[in-house]
Design an enzyme around this catalytic site. Structure first.
Site, PDB file in Angstrom:
ATOM      1  N   ARG A  74       2.075 -14.497  -2.269  1.00 20.89           N
ATOM      2  CA  ARG A  74       1.921 -15.270  -1.029  1.00 20.89           C
ATOM      3  C   ARG A  74       2.194 -16.746  -1.269  1.00 20.89           C
ATOM      4  O   ARG A  74       2.782 -17.422  -0.425  1.00 20.89           O
ATOM      5  CB  ARG A  74       0.521 -15.038  -0.450  1.00 20.89           C
ATOM      6  CG  ARG A  74       0.387 -13.641   0.191  1.00 20.89           C
ATOM      7  CD  ARG A  74      -1.058 -13.210   0.290  1.00 20.89           C
ATOM      8  NE  ARG A  74      -1.261 -11.991   1.047  1.00 20.89           N
ATOM      9  CZ  ARG A  74      -1.115 -10.742   0.562  1.00 20.89           C
ATOM     10  NH1 ARG A  74      -0.736 -10.558  -0.685  1.00 20.89           N
ATOM     11  NH2 ARG A  74      -1.353  -9.692   1.331  1.00 20.89           N
TER      12      ARG A  74
ATOM     13  N   ASP B 236      -7.179  -0.807  -5.143  1.00 22.31           N
ATOM     14  CA  ASP B 236      -6.356  -0.744  -6.353  1.00 22.31           C
ATOM     15  C   ASP B 236      -7.164  -0.384  -7.603  1.00 22.31           C
ATOM     16  O   ASP B 236      -6.603  -0.233  -8.684  1.00 22.31           O
ATOM     17  CB  ASP B 236      -5.645  -2.088  -6.587  1.00 22.31           C
ATOM     18  CG  ASP B 236      -4.533  -2.308  -5.569  1.00 22.31           C
ATOM     19  OD1 ASP B 236      -4.106  -1.332  -4.921  1.00 22.31           O
ATOM     20  OD2 ASP B 236      -4.088  -3.463  -5.426  1.00 22.31           O
TER      21      ASP B 236
ATOM     22  N   SER C 224      -4.268  -1.598   5.824  1.00 18.37           N
ATOM     23  CA  SER C 224      -3.273  -2.084   4.867  1.00 18.37           C
ATOM     24  C   SER C 224      -3.064  -3.578   5.044  1.00 18.37           C
ATOM     25  O   SER C 224      -2.623  -4.037   6.103  1.00 18.37           O
ATOM     26  CB  SER C 224      -1.942  -1.357   5.065  1.00 18.37           C
ATOM     27  OG  SER C 224      -0.894  -2.085   4.460  1.00 18.37           O
TER      28      SER C 224
HETATM   29  C1  S3P Z   1      -1.764  -5.671  -1.353  1.00 19.01           C
HETATM   30  C2  S3P Z   1      -2.352  -4.774  -0.506  1.00 19.01           C
HETATM   31  C3  S3P Z   1      -2.736  -3.409  -0.892  1.00 19.01           C
HETATM   32  C4  S3P Z   1      -2.752  -3.231  -2.404  1.00 19.01           C
HETATM   33  C5  S3P Z   1      -1.550  -3.833  -3.062  1.00 19.01           C
HETATM   34  C6  S3P Z   1      -1.471  -5.327  -2.759  1.00 19.01           C
HETATM   35  C7  S3P Z   1      -1.421  -7.020  -0.863  1.00 19.01           C
HETATM   36  O1  S3P Z   1      -1.797  -2.481  -0.358  1.00 19.01           O
HETATM   37  O2  S3P Z   1      -2.835  -1.859  -2.730  1.00 19.01           O
HETATM   38  O3  S3P Z   1      -1.580  -3.646  -4.456  1.00 19.01           O
HETATM   39  O4  S3P Z   1      -1.090  -7.906  -1.689  1.00 19.01           O
HETATM   40  O5  S3P Z   1      -1.461  -7.227   0.356  1.00 19.01           O
HETATM   41  P1  S3P Z   1      -1.868  -1.952   1.161  1.00 19.01           P
HETATM   42  O6  S3P Z   1      -1.577  -3.076   2.049  1.00 19.01           O
HETATM   43  O7  S3P Z   1      -0.808  -0.898   1.230  1.00 19.01           O
HETATM   44  O8  S3P Z   1      -3.243  -1.411   1.349  1.00 19.01           O
END
Ligand code: S3P
Length: 436
Positions: free
Chosen positions: A31, A318, A170
């Protein structure tokens, strides 16, 4: 016999001691690069994760014409062009990084030019329609390949804000829609089914964007500018997680993990381990930091199985591979439900962990949305990581409680999130040997 690639071999029964710092947070590093590229002015990033996933984002931004310098280790200087990107001359390669692909879909679908996003074989099996569908509702023109990458974003679309309820919890999806919302007319309002990591919201606010939160709904008004600010990336909680579990299993005199990111949308694993009897002491850092940090002191603990509350699943999404190792080492039964999202990560983490646990003689029952694990004796054996970094590291930790050597294949992708894992593990007594 499992498939090839570099391997880890870990001899059993080590005991851990000392202290360490894990590398920078992957989600925050992605980000910081992207928002730096979108902002007016220069964004100085420190504590950046030099992992392959974040480097894919860095290279994609360069391909979009963003000037990026590396003034030192873990430092990045992004010369923001106020969101004026150049058309890329080739497909943008996201490698293994789901976060990069999904956030770039949101960021690029409202540009004047077209882009194509591609990924490695693992990313090319991960669902992208969940992002494309709401972006199309906003006016974007997007083609996926039978729902998967490659993804083509057609330029020149005019985006409109939407009021959208996410079908799955998500943060990548939420973040993609918020980034598209900044390029849309009017208000974009996203409601989540459960709390997910809020790094996008926190960092956009730090960059001067008005992000509103009401319960599980978050909204932005289109047309807002980002202003560059320095970003200090904390240690990645998801990398610290391997050592939190390792410490519970084998740190007789304790193990100190320094400067770990403690955003409350990420730390469900601490609650889960503490509920199992894990002895984890939290020594908080600056409470006013945009992303809170703490030092964590963990000691060997007697773990007991639990039923994991479903509301913790998205707060530990995760961490399940290594949590399953804690469950296998615990007394009694651990039950996880409401975790079907684990099936669409870098691998099908329910199936791949179940397969690995079976190879080590751990009794379990696999379900569509979870798993039941019966703690008990754990043998040595061979594990196929299916190229998933977190599976590989989880089974390296498992060696602490196994009766024989564990060998894990196809571990090259550990470098996507945790470069230097084997060396750092060795430094506290976990004998992870890297083999070509
Ligand atoms: C993340 C969101 C999660 C996570 C990924 C990193 C992020 O995934 O599993 O490793 O940086 O926004 P999801 O958005 O699919 O839940």
């Amino acid at each position: 016999m499992v498939s090839g690639g570099p391997r880890f071999r870990v001899t059993p029964g080590a005991s851990l001691r000392g202290e360490l710092r894990v590398p920078g947070d992957k989600s925050i590093s992605h980000r910081a690069l992207m928002f730096g590229g979108m902002a007016e002015g220069i964004t100085e990033i420190e504590g950046f994760l030099d992992g392959e996933d974040c480097l894919a984002t860095l290279k994609a931004l360069q391909a979009l014409g963003v000037r990026i310098e590396r003034p030192g280790p873990q430092r990045v200087r992004v010369h923001g062009a106020g969101g004026r990107f150049n058309a890329p001359v080739a497909p943008l390669d996201m490698g293994n990084a789901g976060t990069a692909m999904r956030l770039f879909m949101g960021l690029l679908c409202g540009q004047s030019f077209s882009s194509v996003l591609v990924g490695d074989p693992s990313l090319s099996r991960r669902p992208m329609e969940r992002v494309a569908r709401p972006l199309r509702l906003m006016g974007a023109r997007i083609d996926t390949t039978d729902g998967l990458p490659p993804v083509t974003l057609h330029g020149g679309a005019r985006l409109q804000g939407i009021d959208y309820r996410l079908p799955v919890a998500s943060a990548q999806l939420k973040s993609a829609l918020l980034l598209a919302g900044l390029h849309a007319e009017g208000i974009t309002r996203i409601t989540e089914p459960a709390i997910t990591r809020d790094h996008t919201e926190r960092m956009l606010r730090a960059f001067g964007v008005d992000v509103r939160q009401e319960g599980l709904a978050v909204s932005v008004t289109g047309g807002q500018r980002l202003r560059a600010v320095p970003v200090a990336v904390p240690g990645d909680f998801s990398s610290a997680a391997f050592f939190l579990v390792a410490g519970c299993l084998a740190a007789n005199d304790g193990l100190l993990l320094r400067n770990v990111g403690m955003n409350p949308t990420r730390t469900g694993l601490i609650q889960m381990l503490q509920a199992m009897g894990g002895q984890i002491e939290i020594r908080p850092g600056d409470p006013n930091a945009a992303e809170p940090v703490a030092d964590l002191f963990v000691r060997r603990s007697r773990l007991r199985g639990i039923r994991v509350p479903e509301e913790l699943v998205s707060l530990a999404i995760d961490e399940f591979p290594v949590f399953f190792i804690a469950a296998a080492a615990a007394e009694g039964t651990t039950t996880v439900t409401g975790a079907a999202e684990l099936r669409v990560k870098e691998s099908d983490r329910l199936a791949v962990m179940a397969e690995g646990l079976a190879s080590l003689g751990v009794r379990h029952e696999l379900h569509a949305d979870g798993i039941v694990i019966h703690g008990g004796p754990i043998s040595g054996g061979r594990i196929d990581s299916h190229g998933d970094h977190r599976i590989a590291m989880a089974f390296a930790v498992c060696s602490l409680v196994a009766s024989g050597t564990i060998e894990i294949n196809d571990v090259a992708n550990v470098a996507t999130s945790f470069p230097g894992f084997a060396t750092l593990a060795q430094s506290i007594g976990l004998p992870v040997e890297s083999l070509p």
